[in-house]
Write an enzyme that holds these catalytic residues in place. Structure first.
Site, PDB file in Angstrom:
ATOM      1  N   ASP A 111     -14.112 -25.105 -62.661  1.00 19.52           N
ATOM      2  CA  ASP A 111     -14.429 -24.487 -61.537  1.00 19.52           C
ATOM      3  C   ASP A 111     -13.137 -23.863 -60.688  1.00 19.52           C
ATOM      4  O   ASP A 111     -13.110 -22.816 -60.293  1.00 19.52           O
ATOM      5  CB  ASP A 111     -15.356 -25.206 -60.404  1.00 19.52           C
ATOM      6  CG  ASP A 111     -16.678 -25.624 -61.045  1.00 19.52           C
ATOM      7  OD1 ASP A 111     -17.279 -24.719 -61.800  1.00 19.52           O
ATOM      8  OD2 ASP A 111     -17.276 -26.650 -60.598  1.00 19.52           O
TER       9      ASP A 111
ATOM     10  N   HIS B 182     -22.521 -21.362 -57.167  1.00 18.56           N
ATOM     11  CA  HIS B 182     -23.143 -21.937 -58.214  1.00 18.56           C
ATOM     12  C   HIS B 182     -23.664 -23.269 -57.929  1.00 18.56           C
ATOM     13  O   HIS B 182     -23.490 -23.880 -56.923  1.00 18.56           O
ATOM     14  CB  HIS B 182     -22.507 -21.842 -59.630  1.00 18.56           C
ATOM     15  CG  HIS B 182     -21.363 -22.672 -59.552  1.00 18.56           C
ATOM     16  ND1 HIS B 182     -20.068 -22.717 -58.995  1.00 18.56           N
ATOM     17  CD2 HIS B 182     -21.261 -23.955 -60.281  1.00 18.56           C
ATOM     18  CE1 HIS B 182     -19.345 -23.488 -59.346  1.00 18.56           C
ATOM     19  NE2 HIS B 182     -20.215 -24.497 -60.282  1.00 18.56           N
TER      20      HIS B 182
ATOM     21  N   HIS C  36     -24.672 -27.425 -59.136  1.00 18.26           N
ATOM     22  CA  HIS C  36     -24.189 -28.477 -59.905  1.00 18.26           C
ATOM     23  C   HIS C  36     -25.338 -29.486 -60.153  1.00 18.26           C
ATOM     24  O   HIS C  36     -26.315 -29.562 -58.973  1.00 18.26           O
ATOM     25  CB  HIS C  36     -23.104 -29.163 -59.253  1.00 18.26           C
ATOM     26  CG  HIS C  36     -21.646 -28.776 -59.793  1.00 18.26           C
ATOM     27  ND1 HIS C  36     -20.928 -29.260 -59.623  1.00 18.26           N
ATOM     28  CD2 HIS C  36     -21.576 -27.551 -60.668  1.00 18.26           C
ATOM     29  CE1 HIS C  36     -19.585 -28.418 -60.359  1.00 18.26           C
ATOM     30  NE2 HIS C  36     -20.182 -27.295 -60.750  1.00 18.26           N
TER      31      HIS C  36
ATOM     32  N   GLU D  86     -27.968 -24.514 -64.311  1.00 21.69           N
ATOM     33  CA  GLU D  86     -27.361 -23.906 -63.279  1.00 21.69           C
ATOM     34  C   GLU D  86     -27.686 -22.427 -62.956  1.00 21.69           C
ATOM     35  O   GLU D  86     -27.975 -21.789 -63.826  1.00 21.69           O
ATOM     36  CB  GLU D  86     -25.847 -24.022 -63.566  1.00 21.69           C
ATOM     37  CG  GLU D  86     -25.185 -25.554 -63.713  1.00 21.69           C
ATOM     38  CD  GLU D  86     -23.707 -25.676 -63.429  1.00 21.69           C
ATOM     39  OE1 GLU D  86     -23.064 -24.652 -63.443  1.00 21.69           O
ATOM     40  OE2 GLU D  86     -23.335 -26.855 -63.659  1.00 21.69           O
TER      41      GLU D  86
END
Length: 158
Positions: free
Chosen positions: A113, A100, A102, A38
Site C-alpha cells: 500500500d 480500498h 482491508h 477487496e
C-alpha cells in the site's frame, strides 16, 4: 456501521470532510463476509486551502482485479468518471487520491500500500500529496501521502 465524516491531522491544520455519499460507498464495500473481495476506487472532491471535501468515491468496475487480499484498480471507468466530474465542475472537482478495503477491523497500510501511494503521489500533476483511505470493518485509516516518506495521518473529529 457508521464512519465519521470529519477528520483532522494531528496538528489540526488540515481538515477533511467525507460527504455522506462517499461514506455510503465505503459502507457498501466493507469486507464482512469470509469470502468478500477487496474493493476500491478513486476519491474525487474539492480543495480549499489545506482542507478537502471528499465528494465521491468511485466503485469497483468489471475490469478491476479483486481478491480477498488484493485490489488493483485499472483505469477503465474510474478515469472517465474523474474526467467527467472535472469538466462538469469547471475544474473544481478533482482527483484527490484512492481508497480500498482491508478484511480487518482496524486497518493499517501494508508495505505494498505504502509503495503504491508514494508512486501515485509522485505522478500527480498538481504536486499535491495523495489522499489514501483504507476501509476496515470498524474504522478507516486516512493518510495524506507525499511522494517521499510518511504523510499526515488523520483522526476522526467527534
Amino acid at each position: 456501521m457508521q464512519f465519521m465524516s470529519s477528520w483532522a491531522a494531528a496538528d489540526n491544520r488540515t481538515l477533511l470532510h467525507f460527504a455522506r455519499s462517499t461514506l455510503e460507498t465505503f459502507c457498501r464495500h466493507v469486507q464482512v463476509g469470509d469470502s468478500d473481495c477487496e474493493a476500491g476506487g478513486l476519491l474525487l472532491g474539492s480543495v480549499h486551502g489545506t482542507h478537502m471535501l471528499i465528494e465521491q468515491a468511485t466503485v469497483p468496475t468489471a475490469w478491476d482485479k479483486r481478491s480477498r487480499y488484493l485490489f488493483e484498480r485499472l483505469p477503465f471507468g474510474h478515469e472517465a468518471i474523474a474526467r467527467a466530474r472535472w469538466t462538469a465542475s469547471q475544474g473544481t472537482i478533482r482527483y484527490l487520491g484512492e481508497w480500498h478495503t482491508h478484511p480487518e477491523d482496524n486497518p493499517n497500510p501494508s508495505g505494498f500500500d505504502r509503495s503504491e501511494w508514494s508512486r501515485l503521489s509522485a505522478t500527480r500533476r498538481d504536486r499535491r500529496p495523495a489522499l489514501a483511505v483504507i476501509v476496515g470493518r470498524k474504522s478507516l485509516y486516512v493518510e495524506l501521502v507525499p511522494s517521499l516518506g510518511r504523510g499526515l495521518v488523520f483522526s476522526p473529529i467527534e
